[in-house]
Write an enzyme that holds these catalytic residues in place. Structure first.
Site, PDB file in Angstrom:
ATOM      1  N   ARG A   1     -12.476  -4.983  -6.213  1.00  0.00           N
ATOM      2  CA  ARG A   1     -12.201  -5.616  -4.923  1.00  0.00           C
ATOM      3  C   ARG A   1     -13.504  -5.879  -4.170  1.00  0.00           C
ATOM      4  NH1 ARG A   1      -8.191  -2.884  -0.841  1.00  0.00           N
ATOM      5  NH2 ARG A   1     -10.027  -1.559  -0.691  1.00  0.00           N
TER       6      ARG A   1
ATOM      7  N   TYR B   1     -10.237   0.907  11.148  1.00  0.00           N
ATOM      8  CA  TYR B   1     -11.499   1.255  10.491  1.00  0.00           C
ATOM      9  C   TYR B   1     -11.888   0.270   9.387  1.00  0.00           C
ATOM     10  CZ  TYR B   1      -7.911   3.557   7.624  1.00  0.00           C
ATOM     11  OH  TYR B   1      -6.778   3.813   6.901  1.00  0.00           O
ATOM     12  N   LYS B   2     -11.078  -0.778   9.167  1.00  0.00           N
ATOM     13  CA  LYS B   2     -11.432  -1.791   8.167  1.00  0.00           C
ATOM     14  C   LYS B   2     -12.178  -2.925   8.885  1.00  0.00           C
ATOM     15  CE  LYS B   2      -7.736  -0.102   5.236  1.00  0.00           C
ATOM     16  NZ  LYS B   2      -6.305  -0.193   4.880  1.00  0.00           N
TER      17      LYS B   2
ATOM     18  N   PHE C   1       0.877  -1.165   0.000  1.00  0.00           N
ATOM     19  CA  PHE C   1       0.000   0.000   0.000  1.00  0.00           C
ATOM     20  C   PHE C   1       0.921   1.223   0.000  1.00  0.00           C
ATOM     21  CE2 PHE C   1      -2.639   3.193   2.069  1.00  0.00           C
ATOM     22  CZ  PHE C   1      -3.910   2.945   1.586  1.00  0.00           C
TER      23      PHE C   1
ATOM     24  N   ASP D   1       2.485  -5.024   8.796  1.00  0.00           N
ATOM     25  CA  ASP D   1       1.297  -4.190   8.660  1.00  0.00           C
ATOM     26  C   ASP D   1       0.087  -5.120   8.560  1.00  0.00           C
ATOM     27  OD1 ASP D   1      -0.855  -2.709   7.615  1.00  0.00           O
ATOM     28  OD2 ASP D   1       0.502  -1.234   6.722  1.00  0.00           O
TER      29      ASP D   1
HETATM   30  C1  LIG Z   1      -5.527   1.000   4.852  1.00  0.00           C
HETATM   31  C2  LIG Z   1      -4.044   0.877   4.902  1.00  0.00           C
HETATM   32  C3  LIG Z   1      -3.239   1.912   5.422  1.00  0.00           C
HETATM   33  C4  LIG Z   1      -3.879   3.190   5.863  1.00  0.00           C
HETATM   34  O1  LIG Z   1      -2.994   4.094   6.444  1.00  0.00           O
HETATM   35  P1  LIG Z   1      -3.587   5.357   7.194  1.00  0.00           P
HETATM   36  O2  LIG Z   1      -2.416   6.039   7.764  1.00  0.00           O
HETATM   37  O3  LIG Z   1      -4.551   4.828   8.226  1.00  0.00           O
HETATM   38  O4  LIG Z   1      -4.326   6.188   6.205  1.00  0.00           O
HETATM   39  C5  LIG Z   1      -1.881   1.698   5.503  1.00  0.00           C
HETATM   40  N1  LIG Z   1      -1.320   0.546   5.081  1.00  0.00           N
HETATM   41  C6  LIG Z   1      -2.062  -0.444   4.553  1.00  0.00           C
HETATM   42  C7  LIG Z   1      -1.413  -1.707   4.106  1.00  0.00           C
HETATM   43  C8  LIG Z   1      -3.438  -0.300   4.434  1.00  0.00           C
HETATM   44  O5  LIG Z   1      -4.175  -1.269   3.892  1.00  0.00           O
END
Ligand SMILES: *Cc1c(COP(=O)(O)O)cnc(C)c1O
Length: 403
Positions: free
Chosen positions: A377, A226-227, A132, A201
């Protein structure tokens, strides 16, 4: 009735988690975007009203003590802990995932150097090249700040990329795009074999499958809430620090909340013991306490049962897509093997504009999301997605693709 429709009914009837859907505010929409923003747990609105009206409105400053505001980051960390296989005292909640990636990476480089003092230079950060984007951006900045070289490689290439210069490796447990589950135990052991630290992560795994942080000796881990944890838009993230590393965790953001005596107001910094030394500044109490309420939906829910249902849902979705969608219209990017699958299905859309397909799906009551350039997705949150939803999603997808 079609065979798959009656199969969906049987699977829903036999689903031990089916009742959990009532713990959420949902409607007729088939919501397959819980891997981006989890649904609203029904207890949250009243809890937040109480936090605002009574705790803030009436108790005011007293709430830092009397309503437990000050200790919320550790207390809520302990609620997340069983979902990721951690004992109490390892996790603090706060800040965003991006900020926690930064804290974890810089702290890991510092710890690797302190341990290697006099030995080889630990001057390389290895990062998942498919990550990500935010993780990659932060890793690049952390490398610049610490004088390290950044080495982007795919997770499969990690074991071959490790050297005695590797300080830390940043990996994703589940790939956000394809839904591929990576081998956390095996890769962590390989990283440790090279004398480096592993940062995981967990954004796309926590709340969907067992993680086993303590069991597998993971050094540091971050994740959002939040997921699959349904904490609400922008709810705070968390940081896990392995217990024996806590005394050496050297935060690059040592704010006053991480001080051993925050109200001593000393000009000298002394880090707190334990996980609180990963805190930074004043916690965002409204979001944090919404998250705390949201975590009630996990009461009495074994993560293993969530995993079993998640795999059954994604298997069934793939089965329905194969049955309903004409050949050649979509291609699954998600691994068929259970050991390599998270809780989402990513379909490459080969025959049409995938962004347009998703817009039409959403308009037809099936909400997934689109990732450029051609990926659809579908996230399966086992606490509130059923097999009937899954069959309907595949059926509507087929309709959208043929019209
Ligand atoms: C959703 C997600 C994030 C989100 O990062 P934020 O700092 O909360 O915006 C980071 N890394 C991964 C792999 C994600 O899926």
């Amino acid at each position: 009735m079609s065979e798959l429709l009656s199969k969906a009914e049987e699977l829903d009837a036999a689903d031990p988690l089916a009742e959990l859907r009532h713990r959420f505010v949902l409607d007729d929409t088939v919501y397959l975007d819980g891997n981006s923003l989890g649904a609203l747990p029904a207890v949250v609105p009243d809890r937040i009203a109480d936090v605002v009206r009574r705790q803030w409105g009436e108790l005011r400053i007293r709430s830092w003590e009397e309503s437990g505001w000050w200790t919320a980051p550790e207390r809520i960390g302990d609620r997340i802990a069983p979902l990721v296989g951690a004992a109490p005292g390892r996790i603090v909640v706060g800040d965003s995932t991006s900020v926690n990636v930064f804290k974890a990476l810089v702290a890991a480089v510092r710890m690797a150097r302190a341990r290697a003092a006099g030995g080889t230079a630990r001057d390389e950060i290895v990062v998942d090249a498919t990550t990500f984007p935010t993780d990659g951006y932060i890793a690049r900045s952390a490398a610049r700040m610490t004088g390290c070289t950044l080495r982007p490689v795919t997770p499969a290439e990690v074991p071959g990329a490790l050297t005695d210069r590797t300080a830390v490796v940043l990996l994703n447990h589940v790939d956000y795009r394809t839904g591929r589950l990576h081998d956390l135990p095996g890769l962590t052991a390989a990283v440790h074999g090279a004398g480096a630290y592993a940062v995981w992560d967990l954004c796309h795994s926590a709340g969907a499958l067992p993680v086993g942080l303590d069991e597998h000796g993971v050094d540091l881990a971050v994740g959002c809430t939040y997921k699959y944890l349904n904490g609400g838009p922008g709810s705070p993230a968390y940081l896990y620090v392995r217990q024996d590393l806590q005394p050496r965790f050297d935060s690059p953001l040592p704010g006053w909340n991480s001080h051993a005596e925050p109200f001593g107001m000393s000009p000298d910094y002394t880090p707190a013991a334990g996980a609180p030394r990963a805190r930074v500044g004043t916690p965002d109490i409204l979001s944090m306490l919404a998250l705390e309420a949201a975590l009630d939906v996990w009461d009495g829910v074994p993560v293993e049962a969530v995993r079993t249902k998640s795999l059954a849902l994604t298997d069934f979705f793939l089965e329905c897509v194969t049955a309903y969608v004409p050949d050649g219209r979509v291609e699954s990017l998600t691994p068929a093997a259970h050991a390599e699958r998270g809780s989402q299905v990513a379909l490459r859309c080969t025959s049409a504009d995938a962004g347009d397909v998703m817009r039409r799906l959403v308009a037809s009551g099936v909400v997934g999301d689109f990732r450029r350039p051609d990926v659809l997705r579908f996230g399966f949150a086992p606490l509130y997605v059923g097999f009937g939803d899954t069959e309907r999603a595949a059926r509507v997808l087929a309709e959208v693709l043929v019209t």
